[in-house]
Write a protein that holds these residues in place. Structure first.
Motif, PDB file in Angstrom:
ATOM      1  N   PHE A  78      13.198  28.810   6.377  1.00  0.00           N
ATOM      2  CA  PHE A  78      12.944  27.452   6.868  1.00  0.00           C
ATOM      3  C   PHE A  78      13.965  26.506   6.238  1.00  0.00           C
ATOM      4  O   PHE A  78      14.164  26.519   5.018  1.00  0.00           O
ATOM      5  N   LEU A  79      14.611  25.663   7.058  1.00  0.00           N
ATOM      6  CA  LEU A  79      15.603  24.696   6.592  1.00  0.00           C
ATOM      7  C   LEU A  79      15.254  23.314   7.131  1.00  0.00           C
ATOM      8  O   LEU A  79      14.845  23.167   8.290  1.00  0.00           O
ATOM      9  N   TYR A  80      15.457  22.287   6.281  1.00  0.00           N
ATOM     10  CA  TYR A  80      15.160  20.900   6.688  1.00  0.00           C
ATOM     11  C   TYR A  80      16.218  19.966   6.125  1.00  0.00           C
ATOM     12  O   TYR A  80      16.670  20.128   4.983  1.00  0.00           O
ATOM     13  N   LYS A  81      16.611  18.949   6.933  1.00  0.00           N
ATOM     14  CA  LYS A  81      17.561  17.924   6.498  1.00  0.00           C
ATOM     15  C   LYS A  81      16.835  16.605   6.264  1.00  0.00           C
ATOM     16  O   LYS A  81      16.224  16.044   7.184  1.00  0.00           O
ATOM     17  N   TYR A  82      16.920  16.093   5.040  1.00  0.00           N
ATOM     18  CA  TYR A  82      16.256  14.852   4.647  1.00  0.00           C
ATOM     19  C   TYR A  82      16.736  13.661   5.470  1.00  0.00           C
ATOM     20  O   TYR A  82      15.947  12.810   5.885  1.00  0.00           O
ATOM     21  N   GLY A 102      23.928  18.918   4.661  1.00  0.00           N
ATOM     22  CA  GLY A 102      22.734  18.075   4.693  1.00  0.00           C
ATOM     23  C   GLY A 102      21.413  18.791   4.541  1.00  0.00           C
ATOM     24  O   GLY A 102      20.361  18.139   4.460  1.00  0.00           O
ATOM     25  N   TRP A 103      21.438  20.135   4.490  1.00  0.00           N
ATOM     26  CA  TRP A 103      20.158  20.850   4.353  1.00  0.00           C
ATOM     27  C   TRP A 103      19.601  20.624   2.952  1.00  0.00           C
ATOM     28  O   TRP A 103      20.180  21.052   1.968  1.00  0.00           O
ATOM     29  N   SER A 104      18.449  19.963   2.874  1.00  0.00           N
ATOM     30  CA  SER A 104      17.895  19.548   1.581  1.00  0.00           C
ATOM     31  C   SER A 104      16.733  20.414   1.109  1.00  0.00           C
ATOM     32  O   SER A 104      16.470  20.503  -0.089  1.00  0.00           O
ATOM     33  N   GLU A 105      15.999  21.037   2.051  1.00  0.00           N
ATOM     34  CA  GLU A 105      14.851  21.856   1.690  1.00  0.00           C
ATOM     35  C   GLU A 105      14.990  23.246   2.293  1.00  0.00           C
ATOM     36  O   GLU A 105      15.325  23.387   3.479  1.00  0.00           O
ATOM     37  N   THR A 106      14.729  24.267   1.479  1.00  0.00           N
ATOM     38  CA  THR A 106      14.762  25.653   1.952  1.00  0.00           C
ATOM     39  C   THR A 106      13.497  26.365   1.491  1.00  0.00           C
ATOM     40  O   THR A 106      13.053  26.175   0.350  1.00  0.00           O
ATOM     41  N   GLN A 107      12.934  27.176   2.373  1.00  0.00           N
ATOM     42  CA  GLN A 107      11.753  27.965   2.042  1.00  0.00           C
ATOM     43  C   GLN A 107      11.843  29.317   2.735  1.00  0.00           C
ATOM     44  O   GLN A 107      12.220  29.394   3.915  1.00  0.00           O
ATOM     45  N   PHE A 108      11.489  30.372   2.007  1.00  0.00           N
ATOM     46  CA  PHE A 108      11.366  31.701   2.601  1.00  0.00           C
ATOM     47  C   PHE A 108       9.891  32.063   2.683  1.00  0.00           C
ATOM     48  O   PHE A 108       9.113  31.756   1.770  1.00  0.00           O
ATOM     49  N   TYR A 109       9.505  32.694   3.777  1.00  0.00           N
ATOM     50  CA  TYR A 109       8.119  33.139   3.905  1.00  0.00           C
ATOM     51  C   TYR A 109       8.071  34.392   4.770  1.00  0.00           C
ATOM     52  O   TYR A 109       8.989  34.680   5.547  1.00  0.00           O
ATOM     53  N   THR A 110       6.997  35.133   4.592  1.00  0.00           N
ATOM     54  CA  THR A 110       6.797  36.381   5.324  1.00  0.00           C
ATOM     55  C   THR A 110       5.553  36.272   6.190  1.00  0.00           C
ATOM     56  O   THR A 110       4.493  35.837   5.709  1.00  0.00           O
ATOM     57  N   THR A 119      18.267  13.458   8.514  1.00  0.00           N
ATOM     58  CA  THR A 119      18.162  13.456   9.977  1.00  0.00           C
ATOM     59  C   THR A 119      16.851  14.014  10.514  1.00  0.00           C
ATOM     60  O   THR A 119      16.506  13.784  11.667  1.00  0.00           O
ATOM     61  N   GLY A 120      16.130  14.789   9.695  1.00  0.00           N
ATOM     62  CA  GLY A 120      14.896  15.407  10.157  1.00  0.00           C
ATOM     63  C   GLY A 120      15.085  16.709  10.910  1.00  0.00           C
ATOM     64  O   GLY A 120      14.118  17.248  11.463  1.00  0.00           O
ATOM     65  N   ASP A 121      16.300  17.229  10.953  1.00  0.00           N
ATOM     66  CA  ASP A 121      16.541  18.505  11.633  1.00  0.00           C
ATOM     67  C   ASP A 121      15.768  19.633  10.943  1.00  0.00           C
ATOM     68  O   ASP A 121      15.735  19.720   9.710  1.00  0.00           O
ATOM     69  N   VAL A 122      15.177  20.510  11.757  1.00  0.00           N
ATOM     70  CA  VAL A 122      14.430  21.658  11.248  1.00  0.00           C
ATOM     71  C   VAL A 122      14.926  22.916  11.948  1.00  0.00           C
ATOM     72  O   VAL A 122      15.011  22.957  13.184  1.00  0.00           O
ATOM     73  N   HIS A 123      15.271  23.939  11.178  1.00  0.00           N
ATOM     74  CA  HIS A 123      15.629  25.256  11.703  1.00  0.00           C
ATOM     75  C   HIS A 123      14.754  26.317  11.049  1.00  0.00           C
ATOM     76  O   HIS A 123      14.417  26.203   9.861  1.00  0.00           O
ATOM     77  N   VAL A 124      14.395  27.333  11.813  1.00  0.00           N
ATOM     78  CA  VAL A 124      13.803  28.546  11.261  1.00  0.00           C
ATOM     79  C   VAL A 124      14.628  29.724  11.767  1.00  0.00           C
ATOM     80  O   VAL A 124      14.819  29.880  12.984  1.00  0.00           O
ATOM     81  N   ASN A 125      15.122  30.525  10.827  1.00  0.00           N
ATOM     82  CA  ASN A 125      15.904  31.717  11.165  1.00  0.00           C
ATOM     83  C   ASN A 125      15.150  32.973  10.749  1.00  0.00           C
ATOM     84  O   ASN A 125      14.487  32.991   9.705  1.00  0.00           O
ATOM     85  N   ARG A 126      15.298  34.009  11.538  1.00  0.00           N
ATOM     86  CA  ARG A 126      14.775  35.309  11.152  1.00  0.00           C
ATOM     87  C   ARG A 126      15.730  35.946  10.148  1.00  0.00           C
ATOM     88  O   ARG A 126      16.949  35.817  10.263  1.00  0.00           O
ATOM     89  N   ILE A 127      15.188  36.619   9.140  1.00  0.00           N
ATOM     90  CA  ILE A 127      16.008  37.335   8.166  1.00  0.00           C
ATOM     91  C   ILE A 127      16.101  38.794   8.602  1.00  0.00           C
ATOM     92  O   ILE A 127      15.089  39.449   8.878  1.00  0.00           O
TER      93      ILE A 127
END
Length: 730
Positions: free
Chosen positions: A567-571, A551-559, A573-581
């Protein structure tokens, strides 16, 4: 003294004195198109019946003045309680503030009425209200802000000395303790881009009783309140500032002598050195600023408020200029009034000032010096509230926008002499209100065209070893191509051609410790792969292989700082995760886990002024949020919240020469716009608008650079059409 009423397009809605409750309704259904309405009398203009959106309406041309005729009477008809309702047509416009209807309530019979009592104009937009002057309200209802044509139901209720105004049954203004008794209402309209019209006009209310006579409408003109009444400066209002960089046309309605004209032109231009705004003095009367030379006071309308008045009416006056006027008077008066004309208000009314007025002495002084009433003196000198000014800076008693104050009219031995030139604070702050532009990097001409196979639904650019590469991926087949970009910005040779498994919906490049990686994600299954990129731009070995939830629909990498985040988002359900790389390019700890509203269709990261932000937009509703990104990589507070038009399918940010830009594109109609991004992460002025002149179907827009030049890459997934545009500076 009485002031002259200035209103753009005016409809006086006047009824008659009677002993019973008065109801009046007119939906114009029995009228013929292009005829004059039966129950309305034309005072000025045509006032014809027309059709808008399939409905018969009373058309509001510029400067039309109409009034209803009820029982043969047309004034003194509002009673102790009344309700006024009508449906207002709002046309398609490029900005929601370009069209509005204006409502005034009057105690008298036409202008300011008995005792000069009247309300300040109520400017009704499709999404809110503006009330300026002695009462300030700028309420906006975001869900009502649309740019397409729409009908709004407007309602006024007056009872127990309290006025309420509604738009589509939503309360936008409530004013208790109205300081006079309304006896009539006027309705006006303004639209720089389209059509105005009302229908279903209804008046219900108890009328005045035992009235005799029918007072005439009286419009007199003496010394008009110097818009000092409506203003105050370095102290300004955002709503009254002109577009930054605008050239304002200035015309003379009266003919000045060569000496007077030369002095006005020369001293007006003092602002141009410090503000990004120009004055162009033209022949004729078609000016944004229109100067009169009527004897009496000197005054000016404030900023864009000048747009609310007929084009044959002056918006500025110099009442004492002659060939023998002193240089100091020419200089300070001209600079002061042109300060008002660009949106500035009086500095002595600055909320941060707190001047110790001796009000009885003040009233006596201005009655003797200027023949002002107490109310007029108060309007021009009393400190404004913080709510009534959008930009109030530290008090500056040397400002050109400050009145002279003799010691005799203060209670604390305070005085201010004549200020006849711009102060240092004037110069600094007007440059903040009208900053000189950095070079603009806008969308240039189409320079390369390609016709490829259909189905490419991921497009990314990679920068490695001084070379730019283009990656293309088809989720339906798993085909992956990588091309080397040529020095002229065109697509060069294919250096990588593989077929992966199908279903990869997201492909993103990111960098950690000067090494580049390719991230791949399948929305339907949650499969995740990360590959290290080779020095030659080809895809290298897989270093990360996981199966996450689907279900993860949007992905973004940033520094942020020296750390990279995902950054991960599900269209759905609205779930949002941010993971450290991690430092080796793999996905590390989860540091942010939230549940937002669903249906955000685009998420884009951008930077400006050394700060990071996350941009979100919903295609279906047009909702836009911008959140700051904290120094630890988590998503912080919302700094921007607006509702734009629906249908934006692409939102891309790019940065060049330390300036960030936002590009928006609609797949359905080809509409494209480009905006500045301000230093505080807000959407700035529009610098590119194709007015929907591109063809539809553009599904992807990406910005890339080759050497010192910048380009935009457009792709239609449905048929493989590709255009490349150059980005040029102007």
């Amino acid at each position: 003294m009485k002031t002259k009423l200035y209103i753009g397009i005016l409809i006086l809605l006047l009824s008659a004195p009677t002993l019973i409750a008065q109801n009046f309704t007119d939906n114009f259904q029995k009228e013929s198109i292009n005829s004059r309405p039966t129950h309305w009398t034309s005072v000025k203009g045509k006032g014809l019946i027309t059709e808008l959106d399939g409905k018969k309406v009373l058309k509001l041309d510029r400067y039309t003045v109409l009034k209803p005729t009820i029982n043969g009477q047309d004034n003194h008809y509002l009673g102790n309680e009344f309700t006024i309702e009508f449906d207002a047509f709002f046309d398609k416009v490029p900005a929601s503030t370009r069209q509005y209807y204006i409502i005034n309530l009057w105690e008298g019979t036409g202008v300011h009425g008995e005792n000069d009592k009247h309300t300040d104009p109520y400017m009704i937009f499709r999404h809110g209200i503006n009330v300026t002057g002695s009462i300030v309200n700028r309420k906006r209802i975001k869900e009502l802000e649309v740019l397409e044509q729409v009908w709004r139901h407007i309602k006024l209720e007056y009872a127990k000395n309290t006025l309420k105004i509604f738009i589509d049954d939503q309360l936008v203004h409530q004013q208790p303790n109205l300081f006079y008794k309304p006896k009539m209402v006027s309705l006006s309209a303004r639209n720089a881009n389209g059509r105005n019209g009302i229908t279903n006009f209804t008046l219900i209310g108890e009328t005045e009783k035992n009235l005799t006579g029918s007072p005439e409408i009286c419009i007199t003109e003496d010394l008009i309140i110097p818009t000092t009444f409506q203003v105050n400066a370095l102290v300004s209002s955002k709503d009254l500032l002109w577009e930054n960089g605008k050239t304002l046309k200035v015309s003379f309605l009266d003919t000045p002598s060569n000496i007077v004209k030369t002095n006005i032109i020369n001293y007006a231009k003092a602002w141009e050195t410090y503000a990004n705004i120009k004055f162009e003095f033209i022949d004729g009367s078609d000016g944004d600023i229109r100067i009169g030379l009527k004897k009496g006071g000197s005054w000016s309308k404030v900023g864009t408020d000048a747009l609310n008045y007929p084009e044959d009416e002056q918006t500025m006056n110099f009442g004492w200029f002659t060939d023998t006027t002193s240089t100091a008077s020419f200089r300070r008066t001209t600079i002061h009034e042109f300060g008002h004309a660009i949106g500035l208000k009086h500095e002595h009314q600055n909320p941060t000032g707190g001047i110790c007025w001796d009000w009885e002495a003040v009233y006596d002084y201005y009655e003797e010096e200027s023949d002002w009433s107490k109310q007029r003196t108060k309007n021009n000198l009393e400190m404004l509230s913080n709510n009534s000014v959008g930009n109030a800076t530290a008090y500056d008693n040397k400002s050109i926008m400050h009145y002279t104050i003799p010691n005799s009219i203060t209670s604390c031995e305070y005085s201010v002499g004549w200020n006849d030139q711009l102060s240092e604070m004037d110069k600094k702050l007007i440059s903040n209100f009208y900053p000189f532009r950095k070079p603009r990097h806008t969308i240039g001409p189409n320079i390369y065209n390609y016709n490829w196979t259909a189905g490419w639904d991921s497009v990314e650019f990679l920068y490695q070893g001084g070379q730019t590469y283009l990656l293309l991926l088809k989720s339906s087949t798993g085909d992956v191509h990588i091309h080397k970009m040529r020095g002229d910005g065109s697509v060069g040779e294919r250096i990588f051609d593989k077929k992966y498994s199908s279903g990869w919906t997201s492909a993103k490049f990111f960098e950690v410790n000067s090494k580049s990686y390719l991230f791949l994600l399948k929305q339907s299954t949650g499969d995740v792969h990360i590959h290290q990129m080779n020095r030659d731009g080809t895809v290298g070995q897989r270093i990360f292989d996981k199966k996450w939830t689907s279900g993860w629909s949007e992905t973004q990498f940033y520094t942020v700082g020296n750390k990279t985040y995902l950054f991960l988002y599900k269209y759905q359900t609205g779930d949002v995760h941010v993971n450290r790389i991690n430092s080796n390019g793999t996905v590390g700890d989860l540091i942010f886990n939230r549940k937002w509203t669903p249906e955000w269709t685009t998420a884009s990261h951008f930077k400006t002024n050394n700060k990071s932000y996350m941009f979100l937009i919903k295609k279906r509703t047009g909702d836009v949020h911008i959140n700051e990104i904290k120094t630890d990589g988590t998503i912080g507070q919302k700094v921007f919240d607006e509702k734009w038009t629906q249908g934006w399918t692409t939102a891309e940010f790019y940065r060049t020469n330390a300036q960030s830009y936002l590009f928006l594109l609609k797949l359905k109609n080809g509409d494209a716009k480009q905006f500045y991004i301000t230093d505080n992460g807000q959407r700035g002025e529009i610098i590119f608008d194709n007015n929907a002149n591109w063809t539809s179907g553009w599904s992807h827009a990406k910005f890339y650079s080759v050497g010192q030049n910048n380009y935009m890459f457009l792709l239609k997934e449905e048929n493989g059409t590709v255009h490349t545009h150059i980005i040029y500076s102007n």
